[in-house]
Enzyme design. Structure first.
Site, PDB file in Angstrom:
ATOM      1  N   SER A 240       0.806  -1.221   0.000  1.00  0.00           N
ATOM      2  CA  SER A 240       0.000   0.000   0.000  1.00  0.00           C
ATOM      3  C   SER A 240       0.837   1.269   0.000  1.00  0.00           C
ATOM      4  CB  SER A 240      -0.938  -0.001   1.223  1.00  0.00           C
ATOM      5  OG  SER A 240      -0.188  -0.076   2.433  1.00  0.00           O
TER       6      SER A 240
ATOM      7  N   ASP B  28      10.952   0.189  -1.391  1.00  0.00           N
ATOM      8  CA  ASP B  28       9.929  -0.789  -1.013  1.00  0.00           C
ATOM      9  C   ASP B  28       9.425  -0.500   0.395  1.00  0.00           C
ATOM     10  OD1 ASP B  28       8.249  -2.966  -1.216  1.00  0.00           O
ATOM     11  OD2 ASP B  28       9.836  -4.404  -1.703  1.00  0.00           O
TER      12      ASP B  28
ATOM     13  N   ALA C 138       7.665  -2.100   4.163  1.00  0.00           N
ATOM     14  CA  ALA C 138       8.007  -3.158   5.114  1.00  0.00           C
ATOM     15  C   ALA C 138       6.860  -3.327   6.096  1.00  0.00           C
ATOM     16  CB  ALA C 138       9.289  -2.823   5.871  1.00  0.00           C
TER      17      ALA C 138
ATOM     18  N   LYS D  31       9.208  -8.575   5.900  1.00  0.00           N
ATOM     19  CA  LYS D  31       8.456  -8.283   4.695  1.00  0.00           C
ATOM     20  C   LYS D  31       7.718  -9.548   4.258  1.00  0.00           C
ATOM     21  CE  LYS D  31      10.326  -5.940   1.375  1.00  0.00           C
ATOM     22  NZ  LYS D  31       9.056  -5.173   1.235  1.00  0.00           N
TER      23      LYS D  31
ATOM     24  N   GLY E 285       4.088  -9.585   4.100  1.00  0.00           N
ATOM     25  CA  GLY E 285       2.695  -9.602   4.517  1.00  0.00           C
ATOM     26  C   GLY E 285       1.751  -9.674   3.331  1.00  0.00           C
ATOM     27  N   GLY E 286       2.200  -9.107   2.210  1.00  0.00           N
ATOM     28  CA  GLY E 286       1.413  -9.153   0.983  1.00  0.00           C
ATOM     29  C   GLY E 286       1.772 -10.310   0.078  1.00  0.00           C
TER      30      GLY E 286
ATOM     31  N   GLU F 137      10.665  -9.387  -4.055  1.00  0.00           N
ATOM     32  CA  GLU F 137      11.122  -8.156  -3.419  1.00  0.00           C
ATOM     33  C   GLU F 137      12.587  -8.272  -3.004  1.00  0.00           C
ATOM     34  OE1 GLU F 137       6.914  -6.592  -1.425  1.00  0.00           O
ATOM     35  OE2 GLU F 137       8.290  -7.826  -0.261  1.00  0.00           O
TER      36      GLU F 137
ATOM     37  N   LYS G 220       4.954   0.924  11.732  1.00  0.00           N
ATOM     38  CA  LYS G 220       5.887  -0.146  11.370  1.00  0.00           C
ATOM     39  C   LYS G 220       7.241  -0.004  12.065  1.00  0.00           C
ATOM     40  CE  LYS G 220       2.607  -1.220   8.529  1.00  0.00           C
ATOM     41  NZ  LYS G 220       2.768  -1.265   7.079  1.00  0.00           N
TER      42      LYS G 220
END
Length: 275
Positions: free
Chosen positions: A70, A124, A126, A137, A139-140, A146, A164
């Site tokens: 996101s 990116d 996190a 990293k 979660g998606g 990545e 975060k």
């Protein structure tokens, strides 16, 4: 049951609704307003971090790794804005299908690691960042691609909101460390991780489909809920050596800077500690 409730029950086939009390209604409405305000604040914080990173690290004639999630949406927004305004020549390498679509939607130049195996910078998000800039990293679900893109970049920069930011992994992120695995091996890998390092590693199940989450690479994900802080460099290496493990969501010693959008509208910058 009162006469009114009996009448309502009869008319609705046995079901009836008792009106909420004024206090309950007020609490529900108040909680909803607070949640909406927090969500708006978090989105603004993501935008602040993303804009700062793109402004400070992207230059003309660069190849840029575009992360997933996101927060990266705002980074691509800013990147596209700068390309238009400053006439920048920028080539983008995505880390996922989502990143690829963002690049195309904004009219940016899309490439890949075949044509550009060395990147100038990768940006990116996190799920969590600790005091040493060790990241969780995945979660998606895009952790492997990545990590590949980040590993090909001369500079790897992280963007996130204040939620975060942690002193130690697990302080904020409670869903565990994602581990991408070959489907046939997920049970023995799960058992091996629990036996060797404690906690439990559970297969991530999909929400809108029956069965497990499947990554862009066609693999499964385990979420390892660890019990205590560990030597993350050693643990990352040991888990990756288990047959069937593709990669982990532990990014150790990779990020050189993190940008956190804060609640007060500022941006906090963190570099790795000098050792």
């Amino acid at each position: 049951m009162s006469e009114q409730e009996e009448e309502l029950s009869h008319k609705s086939g046995g079901y009836f609704t008792v009106p909420a009390s004024p206090v309950a209604s007020w609490r529900q409405k108040h909680t909803c307003v607070i949640s909406q305000a927090a969500a708006i604040m978090a989105e603004e914080a993501k935008k602040l971090a993303a804009y700062a990173a793109v402004d400070n690290h992207v230059q003309n004639n660069q190849v840029v790794g575009v992360g997933s999630g996101s927060t990266i949406v705002y980074a691509v927004d800013r990147l596209a804005e700068r390309v238009r305004q400053e006439k920048l020549n920028v080539v983008c390498v995505p880390t996922s299908f989502q990143a690829r679509q963002l690049i195309l939607q904004h009219g940016l130049t899309l490439s890949d690691l075949d044509r550009h195996p060395e990147l100038d910078v990768a940006i990116d998000g996190a799920d969590e960042v600790d005091a040493d800039l060790t990241l969780i990293k995945g979660g998606g679900g895009c952790l492997t691609q990545e990590k590949i893109v980040a590993g090909c970049a001369k500079h790897f920069v992280v963007i996130a909101d204040y939620r975060k930011d942690s002193k130690a992994l697990g302080q904020q992120w409670k869903k565990g460390i994602p581990i991408e695995v070959i489907p046939m091996a997920y049970v023995p890998i799960s058992r091996k991780i629990a036996k060797s390092f404690g906690g439990e590693a559970n297969l991530r199940m999909a929400v809108s489909k029956a069965g497990p989450v499947v990554t862009d690479n066609g693999n499964f994900l385990l979420d390892w809920k660890f019990e205590h802080a560990q030597n993350w460099k050693a643990v990352n290496t040991a888990i990756k050596m288990i047959p069937g493990v593709v990669d982990t969501g532990l990014f150790v010693g990779m990020a050189e800077r993190a940008y956190f959008g804060m609640e007060d509208g500022s941006v906090r910058v963190r570099d790795p500690p000098v050792k």
